[in-house]
Design a protein around this motif. Structure first.
Motif, short mmCIF file in Angstrom:
data_model
loop_
_atom_site.label_atom_id
_atom_site.label_comp_id
_atom_site.label_asym_id
_atom_site.label_seq_id
_atom_site.Cartn_x
_atom_site.Cartn_y
_atom_site.Cartn_z
N THR A 1 -1.78 1.77 -2.94
CA THR A 1 -2.88 2.49 -2.49
C THR A 1 -2.37 4.00 -2.80
OG1 THR A 1 -3.53 1.04 -0.87
CG2 THR A 1 -4.32 3.02 -0.45
N GLU A 29 -7.41 1.31 -3.33
CA GLU A 29 -7.42 1.92 -1.99
C GLU A 29 -7.93 0.91 -0.65
OE1 GLU A 29 -9.09 5.75 -1.93
OE2 GLU A 29 -8.16 6.25 -3.90
N PRO A 39 0.73 -1.28 -0.03
CA PRO A 39 0.01 0.11 0.08
C PRO A 39 0.74 1.41 -0.34
CG PRO A 39 -0.23 -1.17 2.06
CD PRO A 39 0.51 -1.95 1.11
N ARG A 47 -4.40 7.04 -1.70
CA ARG A 47 -5.39 7.70 -1.08
C ARG A 47 -4.93 9.40 -0.94
NH1 ARG A 47 -5.11 3.66 3.21
NH2 ARG A 47 -6.69 2.07 2.46
#
Length: 142
Positions: free
Chosen positions: A51, A83, A28, A53
């Motif tokens: 990820t 995500e 991530p 975000r």
């Protein structure tokens, strides 16, 4: 069991992969400088599921970096965003893997960073391979 720092063990695992094998990184949080060190000299096709975000990208102390995209594009690394992932999987051809707690960052892999651990899984089951393939299919290619 693999104990901190994880960098050398994961790097050795990835560099031993035959050039006909694809490398998959389901991680991530990735710092580009740590990724560059991890894959330095590796010629394999690489796919990354990570990820991105907004909150992790905006802060100067964020866990993710927009610089990852041009780095991957330049090196022909396939990059996906998902995500929901939090797993850390370093795999060769989805045949075997290192399942770890560490992200690709100074804190996650390097000496003086977080206390992390990992384990080598010699053979990924068909069910687990399908699970990882499903994560990738549900991710957005960047």
């Amino acid at each position: 069991m693999i104990r901190s720092p994880l960098f050398e063990e994961i790097r050795n695992y990835l560099t031993r992969a035959g050039t006909d094998k694809q490398i998959f990184l389901y991680v991530p949080y990735i710092k580009t400088s740590a990724l560059e060190k991890l894959i330095d000299g590796i010629e394999n096709k690489i796919t990354i599921i990570t990820t991105w975000r907004i909150n992790d990208l905006l802060s100067q102390f964020g866990s993710s970096e927009l610089e990852l995209y041009p780095f991957c594009k330049e090196r022909k690394i396939t990059l996906y965003n998902n995500e929901k992932i939090h797993l850390k999987v370093y795999s060769v051809n989805l045949e075997n893997m290192i399942l770890a707690t560490g992200n690709i960052s100074q804190h996650g892999l390097m000496q003086g960073g977080n206390i992390e651990m990992a384990t080598f899984i010699e053979k990924i089951s068909v069910e687990d391979r399908l699970f990882l393939e499903q994560i990738r299919s549900e991710s957005t290619r960047i």
